[in-house]
Design a protein around this motif. Structure first.
Motif, mmCIF file in Angstrom:
data_model
loop_
_atom_site.group_PDB
_atom_site.id
_atom_site.type_symbol
_atom_site.label_atom_id
_atom_site.label_comp_id
_atom_site.label_asym_id
_atom_site.label_seq_id
_atom_site.Cartn_x
_atom_site.Cartn_y
_atom_site.Cartn_z
ATOM 1 N N ILE A 61 0.841 -1.204 0.000
ATOM 2 C CA ILE A 61 0.000 0.000 0.000
ATOM 3 C C ILE A 61 0.875 1.252 0.000
ATOM 4 C CG2 ILE A 61 -1.617 1.338 1.397
ATOM 5 C CD1 ILE A 61 -2.932 -1.278 2.193
ATOM 6 N N TYR A 62 1.993 1.216 0.713
ATOM 7 C CA TYR A 62 2.921 2.349 0.708
ATOM 8 C C TYR A 62 3.433 2.616 -0.704
ATOM 9 C CZ TYR A 62 7.308 4.895 1.257
ATOM 10 O OH TYR A 62 8.321 5.796 1.121
ATOM 11 N N PHE A 63 3.842 1.560 -1.391
ATOM 12 C CA PHE A 63 4.357 1.725 -2.747
ATOM 13 C C PHE A 63 3.250 2.098 -3.733
ATOM 14 C CE2 PHE A 63 8.067 -0.805 -1.297
ATOM 15 C CZ PHE A 63 9.063 0.066 -1.707
ATOM 16 N N SER A 64 2.008 1.735 -3.417
ATOM 17 C CA SER A 64 0.915 2.084 -4.324
ATOM 18 C C SER A 64 0.722 3.594 -4.413
ATOM 19 C CB SER A 64 -0.393 1.417 -3.869
ATOM 20 O OG SER A 64 -0.884 2.025 -2.684
ATOM 21 N N GLY A 65 1.127 4.309 -3.353
ATOM 22 C CA GLY A 65 1.060 5.765 -3.393
ATOM 23 C C GLY A 65 2.244 6.387 -4.116
ATOM 24 N N LYS A 66 3.308 5.608 -4.302
ATOM 25 C CA LYS A 66 4.508 6.107 -4.970
ATOM 26 C C LYS A 66 4.518 5.773 -6.463
ATOM 27 C CE LYS A 66 6.458 7.436 -1.066
ATOM 28 N NZ LYS A 66 6.797 8.846 -0.766
ATOM 29 N N VAL A 67 3.798 4.707 -6.837
ATOM 30 C CA VAL A 67 3.832 4.221 -8.212
ATOM 31 C C VAL A 67 2.460 4.413 -8.836
ATOM 32 C CG1 VAL A 67 4.228 2.220 -9.689
ATOM 33 C CG2 VAL A 67 5.610 2.554 -7.634
ATOM 34 N N ALA A 68 2.423 5.062 -9.968
ATOM 35 C CA ALA A 68 1.137 5.320 -10.626
ATOM 36 C C ALA A 68 0.687 4.155 -11.485
ATOM 37 C CB ALA A 68 1.231 6.587 -11.472
ATOM 38 N N ASN A 69 1.630 3.377 -11.992
ATOM 39 C CA ASN A 69 1.331 2.289 -12.917
ATOM 40 C C ASN A 69 1.067 0.993 -12.164
ATOM 41 O OD1 ASN A 69 1.554 0.165 -14.888
ATOM 42 N ND2 ASN A 69 2.492 1.667 -16.267
ATOM 43 N N ALA A 70 -0.070 0.349 -12.464
ATOM 44 C CA ALA A 70 -0.424 -0.897 -11.771
ATOM 45 C C ALA A 70 0.564 -2.018 -12.091
ATOM 46 C CB ALA A 70 -1.845 -1.320 -12.146
ATOM 47 N N ILE A 71 1.119 -2.020 -13.300
ATOM 48 C CA ILE A 71 2.072 -3.063 -13.670
ATOM 49 C C ILE A 71 3.342 -2.945 -12.833
ATOM 50 C CG2 ILE A 71 3.449 -4.037 -15.548
ATOM 51 C CD1 ILE A 71 0.437 -4.480 -15.795
ATOM 52 N N MET A 72 3.799 -1.708 -12.589
ATOM 53 C CA MET A 72 4.983 -1.503 -11.752
ATOM 54 C C MET A 72 4.717 -1.966 -10.313
ATOM 55 S SD MET A 72 7.350 -0.338 -13.705
ATOM 56 C CE MET A 72 6.656 -1.439 -14.953
ATOM 57 N N LEU A 73 3.498 -1.703 -9.840
ATOM 58 C CA LEU A 73 3.135 -2.159 -8.505
ATOM 59 C C LEU A 73 3.126 -3.683 -8.439
ATOM 60 C CD1 LEU A 73 2.190 -1.384 -5.658
ATOM 61 C CD2 LEU A 73 -0.157 -1.429 -6.507
ATOM 62 N N LEU A 74 2.665 -4.306 -9.517
ATOM 63 C CA LEU A 74 2.672 -5.767 -9.600
ATOM 64 C C LEU A 74 4.103 -6.306 -9.514
ATOM 65 C CD1 LEU A 74 1.143 -8.444 -10.186
ATOM 66 C CD2 LEU A 74 1.446 -7.950 -12.610
ATOM 67 N N ILE A 75 5.016 -5.677 -10.233
ATOM 68 C CA ILE A 75 6.416 -6.110 -10.204
ATOM 69 C C ILE A 75 7.012 -5.929 -8.811
ATOM 70 C CG2 ILE A 75 8.722 -5.620 -11.134
ATOM 71 C CD1 ILE A 75 7.334 -4.858 -13.768
ATOM 72 N N ILE A 76 6.690 -4.812 -8.153
ATOM 73 C CA ILE A 76 7.170 -4.590 -6.784
ATOM 74 C C ILE A 76 6.658 -5.680 -5.856
ATOM 75 C CG2 ILE A 76 6.979 -3.056 -4.779
ATOM 76 C CD1 ILE A 76 7.028 -0.699 -6.735
ATOM 77 N N GLY A 77 5.378 -6.041 -6.007
ATOM 78 C CA GLY A 77 4.814 -7.109 -5.187
ATOM 79 C C GLY A 77 5.533 -8.432 -5.387
ATOM 80 N N ILE A 78 5.841 -8.736 -6.637
ATOM 81 C CA ILE A 78 6.565 -9.975 -6.935
ATOM 82 C C ILE A 78 7.951 -9.948 -6.288
ATOM 83 C CG2 ILE A 78 7.599 -11.350 -8.787
ATOM 84 C CD1 ILE A 78 5.246 -10.470 -10.562
ATOM 85 N N MET A 79 8.634 -8.794 -6.357
ATOM 86 C CA MET A 79 9.966 -8.677 -5.753
ATOM 87 C C MET A 79 9.909 -8.807 -4.238
ATOM 88 S SD MET A 79 12.012 -8.456 -8.244
ATOM 89 C CE MET A 79 10.858 -9.473 -9.196
ATOM 90 N N VAL A 80 8.894 -8.210 -3.620
ATOM 91 C CA VAL A 80 8.725 -8.336 -2.166
ATOM 92 C C VAL A 80 8.494 -9.803 -1.795
ATOM 93 C CG1 VAL A 80 7.220 -7.758 -0.223
ATOM 94 C CG2 VAL A 80 7.902 -5.978 -1.837
ATOM 95 N N GLY A 81 7.703 -10.512 -2.629
ATOM 96 C CA GLY A 81 7.494 -11.938 -2.399
ATOM 97 C C GLY A 81 8.780 -12.734 -2.500
ATOM 98 N N TYR A 82 9.635 -12.367 -3.471
ATOM 99 C CA TYR A 82 10.937 -13.030 -3.601
ATOM 100 C C TYR A 82 11.800 -12.801 -2.364
ATOM 101 C CZ TYR A 82 10.480 -14.487 -8.487
ATOM 102 O OH TYR A 82 10.093 -15.112 -9.643
ATOM 103 N N LEU A 83 11.774 -11.574 -1.833
ATOM 104 C CA LEU A 83 12.552 -11.279 -0.629
ATOM 105 C C LEU A 83 12.078 -12.122 0.560
ATOM 106 C CD1 LEU A 83 12.838 -7.379 -0.870
ATOM 107 C CD2 LEU A 83 14.683 -9.043 -1.136
#
Length: 344
Positions: free
Chosen positions: A144-166
């Protein structure tokens, strides 16, 4: 609503009732159907073990399967619409990985302190639920924090995937330094199970699941607007950023609740929305969301029923059964993607 599609609601409701009844009537221990009905309607029985099995095991397990399946299916549909990605699911944003990480910290790092290796340990299983819910909520907060920083839903999706990898990386490190018995306990939890919700915890599980499902129903209009694109939705008066956060909160609540109580159940959230689309031939959430919720409940009850071998006192792991239902659907969707209505 098209007249030809109106029968989906009664048909799905009948299927749901039949599968729920089957979960009460059939199990590892054979119990006459007459005795099952007698016990359910409050009658006394000379066999106390049968009464315990029906009221303390089969009934809460069936309710758990119904609500967990509905929750995971609804969260899958919300994410697929938000990201316009037919392969998005509850685990795509790392929320399930957050729950897995919370459980891994308790089981692999603090295992002996919480007495988690006893399957029937109340304190241990409660610690698992709290840890899974906390881990999922932390990851949700990050997203949710990154959703306010990123306007593109695809970029948010990629961030979510990276957080899952971490989160998965931390789990791998914990596995490497843990003892064999702790790893075995964690692997068993990761196979999924609808039987982990007792009657004492059932009201809280019902409340969280029902709250998430209610929010998802209230999102039907914004979801339909998002199908037309974020700019078009904004022109219709939809506050896109706020709607995105509400969808993430709803998805997080549904996924965290199901994962905390049942473990990381695979394929239901990913496959069931496609089953609903194939049945309806439409992406209109006015019908698609209710049918998805009903279908998710039915699929979960079916999978729970398939885990049991009558008369054997044994059951298959839940995640050994869900791919049998889900994987063929995903393969079909990939092959026939051009012929299926997704986001139009």
């Amino acid at each position: 609503m098209m007249p030809g599609k109106a029968f989906f609601y009664p048909a799905a409701a009948c299927m749901l009732f039949l599968l729920f009844a089957a979960n009460l009537l059939f199990g590892a221990v054979p119990i006459p159907s007459g005795e099952v009905l007698h016990i359910l309607f409050g009658g006394d029985t000379e066999n106390a073990a049968w009464q315990h099995i029906i009221l303390q095991s089969r009934f809460p397990q069936a309710v758990t399967a119904l609500l967990a399946g509905a929750s995971l299916a609804a969260s899958g549909l919300l994410l697929q619409t938000l990201f316009k990605n037919p392969l998005a699911g509850p685990s795509i944003l790392g929320i399930s990985d957050g729950a897995n990480l919370g459980v891994a910290l308790i089981m692999l790092f603090f295992g002996n302190s919480f007495n988690l290796f006893s399957v029937y340990s109340f304190s241990g299983s409660l610690a698992l639920i709290i840890a899974a819910f906390t881990g999922a909520c932390i990851i949700l907060g990050i997203i949710i924090y990154f959703s306010g920083k990123v306007a593109n839903a695809i970029m948010l999706l990629i961030i979510g995937i990276m957080v899952g990898y971490l989160a998965s990386s931390v789990i791998s490190i914990l596995n490497y330094y843990s003892s064999a018995d702790r790893i075995h306990a964690y692997v068993m939890w990761g196979m999924g199970d609808f039987s982990g919700v007792s009657n004492e915890r059932l009201p809280f599980f019902i409340f969280c699941s029902a709250a998430g499902l209610l929010i998802s129903v209230l999102l039907i209009k914004p979801l339909n607007a998002l199908l037309l694109g974020e700019m078009y939705a904004a022109n219709l008066g939809i506050k896109v950023k706020r709607t995105r956060i509400v969808i993430l909160l709803c998805t997080g609540l549904l996924t965290a609740t199901a994962t905390a109580f049942c473990g990381p159940v695979s394929f239901i959230g990913l496959a069931v929305p496609h089953i609903a689309r194939l049945l309806l031939g439409s992406s209109n959430h006015t019908m698609l969301l209710p049918v998805t919720i009903l279908s998710g409940a039915c699929v979960a009850l079916l999978c729970n029923l398939l885990t049991v071998f009558p008369g054997t006192n044994s059951a298959l792991p839940l995640n050994a059964v869900t791919p049998i239902v889900g994987a063929p659907v995903i393969i079909y969707v990939i092959i026939n993607r051009k012929n299926i209505q997704y986001f139009n």
